[in-house]
Design a protein around this motif. Structure first.
Motif, short mmCIF file in Angstrom:
data_model
loop_
_atom_site.label_atom_id
_atom_site.label_comp_id
_atom_site.label_asym_id
_atom_site.label_seq_id
_atom_site.Cartn_x
_atom_site.Cartn_y
_atom_site.Cartn_z
N GLU A 122 0.84 -1.20 0.00
CA GLU A 122 0.00 0.00 0.00
C GLU A 122 0.87 1.25 0.00
O GLU A 122 0.58 2.23 -0.70
N SER A 126 1.33 4.34 -2.88
CA SER A 126 1.22 5.77 -2.58
C SER A 126 2.35 6.58 -3.19
O SER A 126 2.20 7.79 -3.42
N THR A 197 -4.70 5.98 -0.93
CA THR A 197 -4.17 5.08 0.09
C THR A 197 -4.10 5.84 1.40
O THR A 197 -4.30 7.06 1.45
#
Length: 219
Positions: A122, A126, A197
């Motif tokens: 994740e 980003s 995110t």
């Protein structure tokens, strides 16, 4: 879009040894670059793109550094570091045009450490620009299949699956696998516009120590 996966604790990451910050400009990053065959090829073929190639193993990094000294691409920078803390300390949100993760360790005894199974993925997303891509290549069909499922079920990211042609020679592993007649595949993962995110506002730590880093919070 909050992912149904525990949150990566970016603020707890120690800076790599001899860490050097980079400027906030569009770049490409190869993770686990090995001896740098693909990185040097890519930077030579794309003189208008800057590539940083990160390799943790000292022997492979030195081989990459030596070859770069011979070829001398000005748009290429080798980095000797573990990728996770380097990404956290060095990269800005939405900075990266392309990530390359070519033939990573399949972690047969620790599936939680596969790239798309880690909460860190994740954070990696980003750092990617909207419209940017992640290229993930493997010679293990089950690895690709699992990554596909994670992209659909967890990360909700569009992708294209491709069979890598037998004439491809981007890395030493790729050459070896294709010469043995193995099926090599890659996923080209794209970050859509408006994809969010929990790390979109998380700024790079730039080598701060852990005590100070714990004061940095992600939304």
């Amino acid at each position: 879009m909050i992912m149904p996966i525990r949150q990566f604790q970016a603020q707890r990451m120690h800076a790599p040894r001899d860490f050097q910050a980079i400027s906030n400009e569009p770049i490409c990053v190869e993770i686990g670059a090995g001896k740098g065959k693909h990185a040097l090829l890519f930077s030579g073929q794309n003189p208008n793109k800057k590539l940083i190639a990160v390799e943790r193993t000292r022997e492979k990094f030195l081989a990459m550094q030596k070859q770069h000294g011979i070829e001398g691409q000005s748009n290429f920078q080798p980095v000797h570091a573990d990728a996770l803390p380097w990404v956290v300390h060095a990269l800005f949100p939405a900075q990266i045009e392309q990530f390359f993760i070519l033939y990573p360790n399949p972690e047969p005894h620790n599936p939680a450490q596969r790239w798309l199974n880690m909460p860190f993925f994740e954070f990696l997303i980003s750092r990617l620009q909207a419209g940017g891509s992640i290229t993930l290549a493997s010679n293990i069909p089950e690895y690709i299949e699992e990554a596909q499922k994670q992209l659909i079920d967890v990360w909700k990211l569009p992708f294209v699956k491709e069979v890598i042609p037998a004439t491809s020679a981007r890395t030493h592993f790729e050459i070896k696998y294709l010469e043995r007649g193995e099926l090599c595949q890659q996923l080209i993962i794209t970050k859509p516009e408006n994809y969010t995110t929990r790390f979109d506002d998380f700024q790079p730590l730039h080598g701060v120590n852990q005590k100070n880093a714990t004061e940095v919070k992600a939304d």
